[in-house]
Structure formats: C-alpha cells, structure tokens
Design an enzyme around this catalytic site. Structure first.
Site, mmCIF file in Angstrom:
data_model
loop_
_atom_site.group_PDB
_atom_site.id
_atom_site.type_symbol
_atom_site.label_atom_id
_atom_site.label_comp_id
_atom_site.label_asym_id
_atom_site.label_seq_id
_atom_site.Cartn_x
_atom_site.Cartn_y
_atom_site.Cartn_z
ATOM 1 N N CYS A 102 0.825 -1.210 0.000
ATOM 2 C CA CYS A 102 0.000 0.000 0.000
ATOM 3 C C CYS A 102 0.863 1.266 0.000
ATOM 4 O O CYS A 102 1.452 1.591 -1.029
ATOM 5 C CB CYS A 102 -1.001 -0.055 1.148
ATOM 6 N N HIS A 260 -3.283 -4.920 1.874
ATOM 7 C CA HIS A 260 -2.580 -5.134 3.148
ATOM 8 C C HIS A 260 -2.618 -6.597 3.569
ATOM 9 O O HIS A 260 -3.470 -6.968 4.374
ATOM 10 C CB HIS A 260 -3.278 -4.346 4.265
ATOM 11 N N GLU A 262 -0.822 -7.887 5.630
ATOM 12 C CA GLU A 262 -0.437 -7.947 7.043
ATOM 13 C C GLU A 262 -1.626 -7.756 7.977
ATOM 14 O O GLU A 262 -1.529 -7.941 9.175
ATOM 15 C CB GLU A 262 0.670 -6.912 7.345
HETATM 16 N N1 GLN Z 1 -3.443 6.444 0.813
HETATM 17 C C1 GLN Z 1 -2.248 6.155 1.534
HETATM 18 C C2 GLN Z 1 -1.056 6.923 0.955
HETATM 19 O O1 GLN Z 1 -1.182 7.631 0.032
HETATM 20 C C3 GLN Z 1 -1.912 4.682 1.546
HETATM 21 C C4 GLN Z 1 -2.913 3.971 2.394
HETATM 22 C C5 GLN Z 1 -2.434 2.722 3.019
HETATM 23 O O2 GLN Z 1 -1.240 2.407 3.116
HETATM 24 N N2 GLN Z 1 -3.383 1.997 3.547
HETATM 25 O O3 GLN Z 1 -0.003 6.779 1.456
#
Ligand code: GLN
Length: 287
Positions: A102, A260, A262
């Site tokens: 992410c 995610h 995790e």
């Molecule tokens: N939207 C977040 C960002 O731009 C990422 C979100 C996440 O890691 N769950 O960093």
C-alpha cells in the site's frame, strides 16, 4: 552487526517509521514457522526480523518490507531521519529484495499521482506510475477475494495446500495505473504532469549488475472489475471482462502490493516472499 552472520542467517527488516509495521513482523514470524515445517533447504535458514528506524539497522538487513500507512508521513519521517538516501541505496543501488504494501508500494514506485510537488519523496525501484487513493476515501475501504496466480499450487506452491482466494484489504489503496518503460526519458516527461512526483534515478552497483537483470515489470495480480470482485456470483464472468486494476507487481527483487496482507492473518504471501528472498540470497551468495 553483519559481522558474524552465517551463511544460513537472514535478517529481514520492516521499516518502522509509521504504519502497520508490527503486523508485518508478526506475520513474518508465522511465515518462518511455516517454512521451518517444510522439509526443504529453506529449513536451514535462520530468520531474524527487526524493526528498522536507522541507517545502521538497515545496513544489517538482507531484505526489507515497507508497510502500509501514509506514504507522505513515511517519506517525511524518512527525510527527517536521513533515511531516504540509505533506502534508495538499499533498493536501487544494491537491489536487495524489498516488498512494499500500500503506502510502501507508493514509495517504491518511480512515479506517483495525486501528490503535491515537494510534498512527497519517493524511493523508487519499480518502473510504474501509481495512482494514490484510487478507490476514494477511508470509508470506501473494502475487502476482495483475489486470485493470485503466484500463490497457486499450479505454480508449485504447495505450502498451504489450498488454492483459496486471498482475502485482500484495500484501505485508501493505490493502483498501478501505468507500467513505465525502463528508461529515464519517460520519467522526465512524467514530471511535467500536474500532481505527479518521480523518484530520483540511481545506478545499480556494478557487481550487482552482473547478478541481476532489472528487466520489465511483471504484473502479479489484478483486481477484476470491482463489482465482480465483491459479488462473487453469476455476474462475475460478465464483469470480469472489465480490464480490472493492477494491484501487485514485481521487478527484479522489488515487489509491491496495493492491499494489506499484514492485516488479514493469512501468511501465504509472506511465506512466498521469504522464499523469494531466500532464492535471491542464494544467487547473491553463491560464487
Ligand atoms: N493512501 C495512503 C497513501 O497515500 C496509503 C494507504 C495505506 O497504506 N493503507 O499513502
């Protein structure tokens, strides 16, 4: 710290500046237990998992995970604690195995959209452009059952004994909206697009260049038309015809996922990734 490391010893770090780092450590431990039960040469590995906040800690790592969280916050803290350059060296110069989830995927992208110029530094390593917050705000978070071909038995992964789809959690997730050609010219052009930032280029270490061929970006997972992924009913087939979004990619030791793993308690991707790390080390350590 690296001094007395034996051949089978592997240190995997999780960047712990912000975000879901302890969840990754937990799943890595679970994954190492699963691997230890497997009667392969991997059993001989002694895994150590550490939280990484400093350059010294990073220097003891053979591989690294950059967790989900907020990529702007992670990059800001990294900048303030002088970690940006060591991270770029780790990923792009030494090309050590790195996985971003992410926000981690955003940081590993060579280019990211919807980011104020000067508001975010990227590490880079994956020749892709990501679109941040692709699915909208926090309340638009969702879970989807993904078919991830690299986990399937058909591809020789028998450690979980199942071909169950992977329950993936998407929270303000990015997607990979473009695979970039592996040349710098393209990235310079990207920099002129509004709200797009790019990672500074770094040359791979000469000795590493002999072992690793960066090659093209491989698409490792697609989220089918969103409705199809959520519904899993008779409409799936029809909706699958939609192109879908790229949510997992890999390019020479650097791996990124939009979701995610995790946060699910499902260690399958962690097991797979530790195997990749182990293989990468075999290539590096053998003469
Ligand atoms: N939207 C977040 C960002 O731009 C990422 C979100 C996440 O890691 N769950 O960093």
């Amino acid at each position: 710290m690296t001094v007395n490391k034996g051949k089978g010893d592997v240190t995997v770090g999780v960047l712990a500046l912000q975000g879901a780092f302890s969840e990754h450590i937990q799943l890595l431990r679970q994954a190492a237990e699963i691997l230890a039960d497997k009667h392969t040469t991997l059993v001989r590995r002694r895994w150590t998992f550490i939280e990484v906040r400093t350059e010294l800690e990073l220097s003891s790592c053979d591989a690294l995970i950059i967790p989900g969280g907020e990529s702007t916050a992670i990059s800001l803290v990294a900048q303030r604690s002088n970690m940006l350059e060591p991270l770029r060296d780790f990923v792009k110069v030494s090309r050590k195995p790195t996985w971003g989830t992410c926000a981690g995927l955003i940081l590993l992208a060579e280019s990211a959209n919807r980011t104020k110029k000067g508001g975010q530094e990227l590490i880079g390593g994956l020749d892709v452009r990501v679109n941040r917050n692709h699915f909208g705000r926090q309340i638009e978070s969702f879970q989807a059952n993904l078919d991830l071909p690299f986990l399937s038995k058909a591809n020789g992964n028998d450690f979980v004994g199942t071909n169950e789809p992977f329950k993936a959690i998407f929270i303000r997730a990015p997607i990979v909206e473009r695979l970039l050609p592996n040349v710098n010219g393209e990235q310079i052009e990207q920099a002129t697009i509004e709200e797009t930032v790019i990672a500074p280029s770094r040359s791979m270490d000469e000795t590493v260049r002999k072992i690793i061929n960066i090659g093209e970006v491989e698409v490792m997972g697609i989220l089918p038309g969103r409705a199809a992924a959520l519904k899993h009913d008779g409409t799936k087939e029809k909706l699958d015809a939609e192109a879908g979004d790229i949510i997992a990619v890999r390019q020479a030791n650097v791996f990124g996922t939009s979701f995610h793993p995790e946060l699910t308690g499902d260690a399958r991707i962690h097991v797979w990734w530790l195997e990749q790390v182990s293989e990468a080390l075999n290539r590096r350590r053998s003469p």
